[in-house]
Design a protein around this motif. Structure first.
Motif, PDB file in Angstrom:
ATOM      1  N   ARG A 179       0.852  -1.191   0.000  1.00 42.41           N
ATOM      2  CA  ARG A 179       0.000   0.000   0.000  1.00 42.41           C
ATOM      3  C   ARG A 179       0.883   1.234   0.000  1.00 42.41           C
ATOM      4  NH1 ARG A 179       0.485   2.242   4.863  1.00 42.41           N
ATOM      5  NH2 ARG A 179       0.805   0.926   6.704  1.00 42.41           N
ATOM      6  N   PRO A 180       0.339   2.365  -0.477  1.00 42.13           N
ATOM      7  CA  PRO A 180       1.087   3.613  -0.368  1.00 42.13           C
ATOM      8  C   PRO A 180       1.351   3.925   1.104  1.00 42.13           C
ATOM      9  CG  PRO A 180      -0.760   3.871  -1.875  1.00 42.13           C
ATOM     10  CD  PRO A 180      -0.934   2.548  -1.186  1.00 42.13           C
ATOM     11  N   ALA A 181       2.488   4.500   1.379  1.00 41.36           N
ATOM     12  CA  ALA A 181       2.809   4.884   2.749  1.00 41.36           C
ATOM     13  C   ALA A 181       1.832   5.944   3.232  1.00 41.36           C
ATOM     14  CB  ALA A 181       4.243   5.410   2.820  1.00 41.36           C
ATOM     15  N   GLN A 182       1.571   5.910   4.522  1.00 42.63           N
ATOM     16  CA  GLN A 182       0.731   6.903   5.180  1.00 42.63           C
ATOM     17  C   GLN A 182       1.584   7.667   6.182  1.00 42.63           C
ATOM     18  OE1 GLN A 182      -2.198   4.332   6.930  1.00 42.63           O
ATOM     19  NE2 GLN A 182      -3.087   3.782   4.956  1.00 42.63           N
ATOM     20  N   GLU A 183       1.075   8.811   6.615  1.00 47.63           N
ATOM     21  CA  GLU A 183       1.836   9.634   7.547  1.00 47.63           C
ATOM     22  C   GLU A 183       2.258   8.860   8.792  1.00 47.63           C
ATOM     23  OE1 GLU A 183       0.723  13.857   8.016  1.00 47.63           O
ATOM     24  OE2 GLU A 183      -0.874  13.408   6.565  1.00 47.63           O
ATOM     25  N   ALA A 184       1.413   7.976   9.275  1.00 46.09           N
ATOM     26  CA  ALA A 184       1.730   7.189  10.472  1.00 46.09           C
ATOM     27  C   ALA A 184       2.881   6.211  10.240  1.00 46.09           C
ATOM     28  CB  ALA A 184       0.487   6.444  10.946  1.00 46.09           C
ATOM     29  N   ASP A 185       3.242   5.966   8.977  1.00 44.66           N
ATOM     30  CA  ASP A 185       4.328   5.036   8.646  1.00 44.66           C
ATOM     31  C   ASP A 185       5.709   5.677   8.734  1.00 44.66           C
ATOM     32  OD1 ASP A 185       2.612   2.847   7.985  1.00 44.66           O
ATOM     33  OD2 ASP A 185       2.238   3.771   6.025  1.00 44.66           O
ATOM     34  N   VAL A 186       5.777   6.990   8.855  1.00 50.09           N
ATOM     35  CA  VAL A 186       7.068   7.678   8.816  1.00 50.09           C
ATOM     36  C   VAL A 186       8.064   7.103   9.831  1.00 50.09           C
ATOM     37  CG1 VAL A 186       8.231   9.896   9.179  1.00 50.09           C
ATOM     38  CG2 VAL A 186       6.213   9.758   7.693  1.00 50.09           C
ATOM     39  N   PRO A 187       7.690   6.902  11.101  1.00 53.74           N
ATOM     40  CA  PRO A 187       8.679   6.355  12.040  1.00 53.74           C
ATOM     41  C   PRO A 187       9.212   4.981  11.630  1.00 53.74           C
ATOM     42  CG  PRO A 187       6.833   7.303  13.244  1.00 53.74           C
ATOM     43  CD  PRO A 187       6.447   7.291  11.788  1.00 53.74           C
ATOM     44  N   VAL A 188       8.361   4.100  11.157  1.00 53.28           N
ATOM     45  CA  VAL A 188       8.839   2.765  10.781  1.00 53.28           C
ATOM     46  C   VAL A 188       9.655   2.820   9.493  1.00 53.28           C
ATOM     47  CG1 VAL A 188       6.803   1.934   9.488  1.00 53.28           C
ATOM     48  CG2 VAL A 188       8.248   0.316  10.722  1.00 53.28           C
ATOM     49  N   ILE A 189       9.309   3.701   8.575  1.00 55.78           N
ATOM     50  CA  ILE A 189      10.123   3.847   7.365  1.00 55.78           C
ATOM     51  C   ILE A 189      11.514   4.343   7.739  1.00 55.78           C
ATOM     52  CG2 ILE A 189      10.405   5.126   5.201  1.00 55.78           C
ATOM     53  CD1 ILE A 189       7.325   5.065   4.930  1.00 55.78           C
ATOM     54  N   LEU A 190      11.596   5.307   8.637  1.00 54.02           N
ATOM     55  CA  LEU A 190      12.908   5.784   9.074  1.00 54.02           C
ATOM     56  C   LEU A 190      13.684   4.673   9.780  1.00 54.02           C
ATOM     57  CD1 LEU A 190      14.931   8.062   9.171  1.00 54.02           C
ATOM     58  CD2 LEU A 190      13.807   8.891  11.256  1.00 54.02           C
ATOM     59  N   GLU A 191      13.005   3.874  10.572  1.00 51.24           N
ATOM     60  CA  GLU A 191      13.650   2.722  11.214  1.00 51.24           C
ATOM     61  C   GLU A 191      14.214   1.766  10.154  1.00 51.24           C
ATOM     62  OE1 GLU A 191      11.889  -1.158  13.457  1.00 51.24           O
ATOM     63  OE2 GLU A 191      11.188   0.776  14.220  1.00 51.24           O
ATOM     64  N   LEU A 192      13.446   1.517   9.104  1.00 58.01           N
ATOM     65  CA  LEU A 192      13.896   0.633   8.017  1.00 58.01           C
ATOM     66  C   LEU A 192      15.065   1.254   7.260  1.00 58.01           C
ATOM     67  CD1 LEU A 192      10.410  -0.583   6.776  1.00 58.01           C
ATOM     68  CD2 LEU A 192      12.126  -1.967   7.963  1.00 58.01           C
ATOM     69  N   ILE A 193      15.063   2.568   7.096  1.00 58.99           N
ATOM     70  CA  ILE A 193      16.187   3.245   6.449  1.00 58.99           C
ATOM     71  C   ILE A 193      17.464   3.016   7.267  1.00 58.99           C
ATOM     72  CG2 ILE A 193      17.156   5.520   5.880  1.00 58.99           C
ATOM     73  CD1 ILE A 193      14.236   6.351   5.103  1.00 58.99           C
ATOM     74  N   HIS A 194      17.353   3.099   8.579  1.00 60.80           N
ATOM     75  CA  HIS A 194      18.509   2.825   9.441  1.00 60.80           C
ATOM     76  C   HIS A 194      18.958   1.368   9.319  1.00 60.80           C
ATOM     77  CE1 HIS A 194      19.233   6.567  11.645  1.00 60.80           C
ATOM     78  NE2 HIS A 194      17.926   6.784  11.529  1.00 60.80           N
ATOM     79  N   GLU A 195      18.004   0.442   9.239  1.00 61.43           N
ATOM     80  CA  GLU A 195      18.356  -0.973   9.042  1.00 61.43           C
ATOM     81  C   GLU A 195      19.078  -1.165   7.717  1.00 61.43           C
ATOM     82  OE1 GLU A 195      15.252  -3.891   9.587  1.00 61.43           O
ATOM     83  OE2 GLU A 195      14.471  -2.848  11.355  1.00 61.43           O
ATOM     84  N   LEU A 196      18.583  -0.509   6.674  1.00 57.64           N
ATOM     85  CA  LEU A 196      19.220  -0.597   5.365  1.00 57.64           C
ATOM     86  C   LEU A 196      20.646  -0.063   5.425  1.00 57.64           C
ATOM     87  CD1 LEU A 196      19.253  -1.043   2.285  1.00 57.64           C
ATOM     88  CD2 LEU A 196      18.145   1.184   2.048  1.00 57.64           C
ATOM     89  N   ALA A 197      20.847   1.048   6.113  1.00 63.62           N
ATOM     90  CA  ALA A 197      22.197   1.619   6.237  1.00 63.62           C
ATOM     91  C   ALA A 197      23.141   0.631   6.929  1.00 63.62           C
ATOM     92  CB  ALA A 197      22.143   2.934   6.992  1.00 63.62           C
ATOM     93  N   ARG A 198      22.659  -0.040   7.956  1.00 65.74           N
ATOM     94  CA  ARG A 198      23.492  -1.043   8.627  1.00 65.74           C
ATOM     95  C   ARG A 198      23.800  -2.196   7.670  1.00 65.74           C
ATOM     96  NH1 ARG A 198      20.163   0.548  12.849  1.00 65.74           N
ATOM     97  NH2 ARG A 198      18.761  -1.232  12.645  1.00 65.74           N
ATOM     98  N   TYR A 199      22.795  -2.650   6.915  1.00 60.15           N
ATOM     99  CA  TYR A 199      22.990  -3.732   5.949  1.00 60.15           C
ATOM    100  C   TYR A 199      24.028  -3.332   4.894  1.00 60.15           C
ATOM    101  CZ  TYR A 199      22.051  -7.047   2.198  1.00 60.15           C
ATOM    102  OH  TYR A 199      22.185  -7.994   1.210  1.00 60.15           O
ATOM    103  N   GLU A 200      24.000  -2.067   4.493  1.00 56.34           N
ATOM    104  CA  GLU A 200      24.927  -1.577   3.468  1.00 56.34           C
ATOM    105  C   GLU A 200      26.261  -1.111   4.060  1.00 56.34           C
ATOM    106  OE1 GLU A 200      22.821   1.245   0.997  1.00 56.34           O
ATOM    107  OE2 GLU A 200      21.752  -0.383  -0.027  1.00 56.34           O
ATOM    108  N   LYS A 201      26.486  -1.450   5.306  1.00 56.93           N
ATOM    109  CA  LYS A 201      27.764  -1.196   5.996  1.00 56.93           C
ATOM    110  C   LYS A 201      28.062   0.292   6.173  1.00 56.93           C
ATOM    111  CE  LYS A 201      29.342  -5.602   4.335  1.00 56.93           C
ATOM    112  NZ  LYS A 201      29.821  -6.329   3.243  1.00 56.93           N
TER     113      LYS A 201
END
Length: 165
Positions: free
Chosen positions: A5-27
């Motif tokens: 589904r398209p992201a909603q405003e309430a998803d912003v915190p979890v998307i940012l959390e996933l961005i941090h996870e991605l950064a860790r995965y990408e070293k």
């Protein structure tokens, strides 16, 4: 099964959390400077130029795709540039990544866009194999260049010859 589904405003915190996870995965664990406020503004401000979809499983966000429109001067139409695609490690193999990419491909087709493109780190063999399995092919004749940090500031501060200040 994944629900996209398209992201909603309430998803912003979890998307940012996933961005941090991605950064860790990408070293690059310390590379993310984005704040919730910046992400919220980019996705949901008055004129958003960035878009996101999330993959949910039983109401829990397991992954996301963040993208923006680009333009092909040769095709004369827009395309999609996929900035980030990430699925939590424990949720991989359940079809979330494929469903996210199919959603973007469908959006491109429905809007007459010419392509969906993205970059992948050369060492990321699992993702490269996955993308190839979908029919995506690397653009081996192209190299990505990036101007950032101090080099960007210095170059941007210089006046081009013949341009008044």
């Amino acid at each position: 099964m994944s629900r996209i589904r398209p992201a909603q405003e309430a998803d912003v915190p979890v998307i940012l959390e996933l961005i941090h996870e991605l950064a860790r995965y990408e070293k690059e664990p310390d590379a993310v400077k984005t704040t919730e406020a910046q992400l919220h503004s980019a996705l949901f401000g008055p004129t958003p130029a960035v878009f996101a979809h999330v993959a949910e499983d039983d109401g829990t966000v397991q992954g996301f795709a963040l993208w923006f429109r680009n333009f092909s001067t040769w095709e004369g139409v827009h395309g999609i540039y996929l900035e980030d695609l990430y699925v939590r490690p424990e949720a991989r193999g359940a079809g979330h990544g494929k469903a996210l990419l199919q959603t973007l491909a469908r959006h491109a087709v429905d809007h007459g866009y010419a392509r969906v493109e993205w970059a992948v780190l050369n060492w990321n063999e699992p993702s490269i194999g996955f993308y190839r399995s979908l029919g995506a092919r690397p653009q081996d004749e192209w190299s990505t260049f990036r101007l950032t940090g101090e080099a960007l500031r210095e170059f941007g501060a210089a006046r081009p010859a013949g341009v008044p200040s």
